[in-house]
Design an enzyme around this catalytic site. Structure first.
Site, PDB file in Angstrom:
ATOM      1  N   SER A 133       0.835  -1.213   0.000  1.00 33.02           N
ATOM      2  CA  SER A 133       0.000   0.000   0.000  1.00 33.02           C
ATOM      3  C   SER A 133       0.868   1.261   0.000  1.00 33.02           C
ATOM      4  O   SER A 133       1.936   1.296   0.611  1.00 33.02           O
ATOM      5  CB  SER A 133      -0.874  -0.011   1.256  1.00 33.02           C
ATOM      6  OG  SER A 133      -1.436   1.252   1.489  1.00 33.02           O
ATOM      7  N   TYR A 156      -3.129   5.710  -5.238  1.00 36.93           N
ATOM      8  CA  TYR A 156      -4.370   6.477  -5.438  1.00 36.93           C
ATOM      9  C   TYR A 156      -4.049   7.577  -6.444  1.00 36.93           C
ATOM     10  O   TYR A 156      -2.889   7.810  -6.780  1.00 36.93           O
ATOM     11  CB  TYR A 156      -4.825   7.126  -4.130  1.00 36.93           C
ATOM     12  CG  TYR A 156      -5.091   6.148  -2.997  1.00 36.93           C
ATOM     13  CD1 TYR A 156      -6.309   5.488  -2.895  1.00 36.93           C
ATOM     14  CD2 TYR A 156      -4.120   5.895  -2.026  1.00 36.93           C
ATOM     15  CE1 TYR A 156      -6.551   4.594  -1.852  1.00 36.93           C
ATOM     16  CE2 TYR A 156      -4.365   5.002  -0.984  1.00 36.93           C
ATOM     17  CZ  TYR A 156      -5.576   4.362  -0.901  1.00 36.93           C
ATOM     18  OH  TYR A 156      -5.812   3.487   0.124  1.00 36.93           O
ATOM     19  N   THR A 182      -6.445   2.078  -6.723  1.00 37.13           N
ATOM     20  CA  THR A 182      -7.677   1.906  -5.933  1.00 37.13           C
ATOM     21  C   THR A 182      -8.622   3.050  -6.259  1.00 37.13           C
ATOM     22  O   THR A 182      -8.266   4.224  -6.123  1.00 37.13           O
ATOM     23  CB  THR A 182      -7.333   1.889  -4.423  1.00 37.13           C
ATOM     24  OG1 THR A 182      -6.507   0.750  -4.173  1.00 37.13           O
ATOM     25  CG2 THR A 182      -8.577   1.795  -3.564  1.00 37.13           C
ATOM     26  N   LYS A 279      -8.638  -1.514  -8.842  1.00 39.39           N
ATOM     27  CA  LYS A 279      -9.216  -2.163  -7.650  1.00 39.39           C
ATOM     28  C   LYS A 279     -10.393  -1.341  -7.134  1.00 39.39           C
ATOM     29  O   LYS A 279     -10.245  -0.124  -6.905  1.00 39.39           O
ATOM     30  CB  LYS A 279      -8.136  -2.265  -6.561  1.00 39.39           C
ATOM     31  CG  LYS A 279      -8.622  -2.789  -5.219  1.00 39.39           C
ATOM     32  CD  LYS A 279      -7.440  -3.027  -4.287  1.00 39.39           C
ATOM     33  CE  LYS A 279      -7.872  -3.590  -2.951  1.00 39.39           C
ATOM     34  NZ  LYS A 279      -8.376  -2.581  -2.017  1.00 39.39           N
ATOM     35  N   HIS A 303     -13.486  -2.805  -0.929  1.00 38.78           N
ATOM     36  CA  HIS A 303     -12.538  -2.385   0.117  1.00 38.78           C
ATOM     37  C   HIS A 303     -12.816  -3.145   1.417  1.00 38.78           C
ATOM     38  O   HIS A 303     -12.656  -2.626   2.515  1.00 38.78           O
ATOM     39  CB  HIS A 303     -12.674  -0.881   0.357  1.00 38.78           C
ATOM     40  CG  HIS A 303     -11.374  -0.167   0.577  1.00 38.78           C
ATOM     41  ND1 HIS A 303     -10.748   0.575  -0.388  1.00 38.78           N
ATOM     42  CD2 HIS A 303     -10.578  -0.054   1.672  1.00 38.78           C
ATOM     43  CE1 HIS A 303      -9.650   1.109   0.108  1.00 38.78           C
ATOM     44  NE2 HIS A 303      -9.518   0.736   1.354  1.00 38.78           N
TER      45      HIS A 303
HETATM   46  C1  LIG Z   1      -6.640  -2.597   7.971  1.00 38.73           C
HETATM   47  C2  LIG Z   1      -6.911  -2.474   6.499  1.00 38.73           C
HETATM   48  C3  LIG Z   1      -6.230  -1.507   5.759  1.00 38.73           C
HETATM   49  C4  LIG Z   1      -6.472  -1.388   4.381  1.00 38.73           C
HETATM   50  N1  LIG Z   1      -5.746  -0.475   3.653  1.00 38.73           N
HETATM   51  C5  LIG Z   1      -5.915  -0.422   2.297  1.00 38.73           C
HETATM   52  C6  LIG Z   1      -5.089   0.430   1.507  1.00 38.73           C
HETATM   53  O1  LIG Z   1      -4.190   1.104   2.006  1.00 38.73           O
HETATM   54  N2  LIG Z   1      -5.329   0.456   0.176  1.00 38.73           N
HETATM   55  C7  LIG Z   1      -6.310  -0.311  -0.433  1.00 38.73           C
HETATM   56  O2  LIG Z   1      -6.482  -0.253  -1.654  1.00 38.73           O
HETATM   57  N3  LIG Z   1      -7.081  -1.132   0.309  1.00 38.73           N
HETATM   58  C8  LIG Z   1      -6.897  -1.222   1.645  1.00 38.73           C
HETATM   59  N4  LIG Z   1      -7.659  -2.091   2.383  1.00 38.73           N
HETATM   60  C9  LIG Z   1      -8.633  -2.976   1.708  1.00 38.73           C
HETATM   61  C10 LIG Z   1      -7.951  -4.292   1.280  1.00 38.73           C
HETATM   62  O3  LIG Z   1      -7.029  -4.051   0.252  1.00 38.73           O
HETATM   63  C11 LIG Z   1      -8.960  -5.318   0.753  1.00 38.73           C
HETATM   64  O4  LIG Z   1      -9.720  -4.729  -0.259  1.00 38.73           O
HETATM   65  C12 LIG Z   1      -9.892  -5.858   1.835  1.00 38.73           C
HETATM   66  O5  LIG Z   1      -9.218  -6.050   3.058  1.00 38.73           O
HETATM   67  C13 LIG Z   1     -10.479  -7.200   1.344  1.00 38.73           C
HETATM   68  O6  LIG Z   1     -11.405  -7.699   2.244  1.00 38.73           O
HETATM   69  P1  LIG Z   1     -11.059  -8.805   3.364  1.00 38.73           P
HETATM   70  O7  LIG Z   1     -10.395  -8.063   4.464  1.00 38.73           O
HETATM   71  O8  LIG Z   1     -12.396  -9.344   3.710  1.00 38.73           O
HETATM   72  O9  LIG Z   1     -10.151  -9.828   2.719  1.00 38.73           O
HETATM   73  C14 LIG Z   1      -7.434  -2.223   3.751  1.00 38.73           C
HETATM   74  C15 LIG Z   1      -8.111  -3.198   4.510  1.00 38.73           C
HETATM   75  C16 LIG Z   1      -7.849  -3.333   5.875  1.00 38.73           C
HETATM   76  C17 LIG Z   1      -8.576  -4.397   6.646  1.00 38.73           C
END
Ligand SMILES: Cc1cc2nc3c(=O)[nH]c(=O)nc-3n(C[C@H](O)[C@H](O)[C@H](O)COP(=O)(O)O)c2cc1C
Length: 410
Positions: A133, A156, A182, A279, A303
């Site tokens: 990320s 982003y 994203t 994404k 997300h």
């Molecule tokens: C703690 C946390 C931080 C996240 N940070 C980002 C991020 O920085 N960029 C992004 O595109 N998605 C982020 N996401 C979303 C994840 O990339 C992903 O889409 C999501 O966790 C998928 O669902 P799941 O947790 O049920 O596997 C984050 C998710 C979590 C749980």
């Protein structure tokens, strides 16, 4: 003074080995992803666990993401030779050991002092792709130094376009093979647990929160004794004379471009000129647009239920998108995967691979790199067992005929 420093180093060493031993023991008791979730709930302070596990508004989408997998039932074929099963596949321009990708998750240092370094190392050992990320607490260069296998970076659209060109340049130099944009942020979703439990970045162990943090001494000791918390990819961008983290976070927040359009995404695809994923695809029309502008991979994602509550679930949308974009477009399903059989169902419905966020973070919170490795191993073993029980020996043989929508029992 040197005596004091010596004593401090000794205390740090002893404490870290106690926390390390406990993490190892707890991890050894976990047999599935739900167990890792329970352990991380117990280990992390409320604000940190709320940030990891929580979703937007009423968390309807968060719950549906996982529950919708139960809408499908598998149709096994027995008396097939399954003595040798090949789990390998090729997605996002990389060969991987089974159809799973590690989604980008910001600020992993919140869950364990080794943060993204531990995740990258575990992904490398498992032969999987990790997408780092922008908001990581270890930098592009640090992760590249320990992870000499193909990596992706998540970005982003920022107002200051020089930030984008800088990231592209650094990623190219550090051997990142693909870029993920994203699109479901900004604005940020309404995550009420962050407000209710008073999440601050960096975490502040202040008077109103002292009880939360003292109830989780292992996390608090690890956090206090670990490296400084920083947003490593952007720390050098702090406005001159204001290098504290809060100023940096404000700077980054101001950088999110609310006017971002498909033209901007297309410009980024052309500028990167390599494998490029979008994404956050949550509709058939966006899937078609992403293909039109040249995205090489579409990531069906909401997300993890952290942005728009009541948004469609990736597993629910998948069949429609597959029909609309045809067989050749690469689709990754991201969100709600908690079992190897979920990966199998997604592939049967047309995904090329799945991606997970929280599952590996539960492992990270429990036992650092080894915790992440164990989570990946559980998902792999479950996926392999599902393949065997289904009478399927190659990933490319998984198809729509392997499942059906659950019907009411008459
Ligand atoms: C703690 C946390 C931080 C996240 N940070 C980002 C991020 O920085 N960029 C992004 O595109 N998605 C982020 N996401 C979303 C994840 O990339 C992903 O889409 C999501 O966790 C998928 O669902 P799941 O947790 O049920 O596997 C984050 C998710 C979590 C749980």
């Amino acid at each position: 003074m040197s005596w004091f420093r010596y004593l401090l180093t000794k205390i740090k060493k002893i404490t870290l080995s106690i926390t390390g031993w406990l993490g190892q023991w707890l991890s050894s008791r976990c047999v599935n992803i739900h167990d890792f979730r329970k352990v991380s709930r117990w280990l992390l302070p409320k604000p940190i666990y709320g940030y990891l596990d929580g979703g937007a508004d009423d968390e309807i989408t968060l719950a549906n993401n996982t529950q919708d997998f139960a809408q499908y039932e598998l149709l096994p074929k027995y008396l097939v030779d399954v003595s040798s099963i090949d789990l390998t596949t090729h997605v996002m321009n990389c060969d991987i050991n089974f159809p799973l990708v590690l989604s980008p998750t910001g600020m992993s240092r919140l869950f364990h002092p080794d943060g993204e370094r531990a995740v990258a190392e575990a992904a490398k050992n498992a032969g999987l792709i990790y997408s780092l990320s922008t908001l990581s607490t270890h930098s592009i260069e640090e992760v590249a130094a320990i992870c000499d296998v193909p990596k992706w970076f998540q970005i982003y659209v920022f107002k200051d376009r020089t930030l984008i060109t800088e990231f592209f340049e650094r990623c190219r130099k550090s051997g990142f093979v693909g870029m993920t944009l994203t699109i479901d942020v900004p604005p940020q979703g309404n995550r009420e647990k962050d407000v209710r439990y008073g999440l601050t970045i960096p975490p502040k162990i202040n008077l109103p929160r002292v009880l939360d943090y003292s109830l989780t001494p292992l996390w608090s000791i690890n956090y206090l004794l670990g490296d400084k918390f920083e947003l490593a990819n952007v720390s050098h961008r702090a406005p001159v004379g204001n290098s504290d983290l809060m100023t940096l976070i404000k700077y980054l927040h101001d950088q999110f471009d609310f006017s971002v359009s498909w033209e901007d995404a297309e410009e980024m695809i052309n500028l990167w000129a390599g494998p490029f994923a979008i994404k956050g695809i949550s509709s058939v029309s966006d899937a078609k647009k992403a293909v039109e502008i040249g995205a090489t991979t579409l990531i069906l994602s909401n997300h993890g239920g952290r942005q728009l509550d009541s948004a469609v679930t990736p597993i629910g949308l998948l069949p429609e998108v597959r029909r609309a974009v045809g067989e050749t477009v690469e689709l990754i399903l991201d969100g709600g995967v908690r079992r190897g059989s979920d990966i199998f169902k997604a592939l049967a419905l047309g995904a090329n691979a799945c991606s997970v966020g929280r599952p590996y973070l539960y492992g990270l919170a429990t036992n650092g790199e080894q915790g992440v490795s164990k989570v990946l191993d559980i998902l792999k073993t479950e996926f392999e067992r599902t393949m065997g029980l289904m009478g399927i020996t190659r990933v490319s043989d998984i198809n729509r005929g392997c499942l059906r929508r659950r019907k009411f029992i008459e």
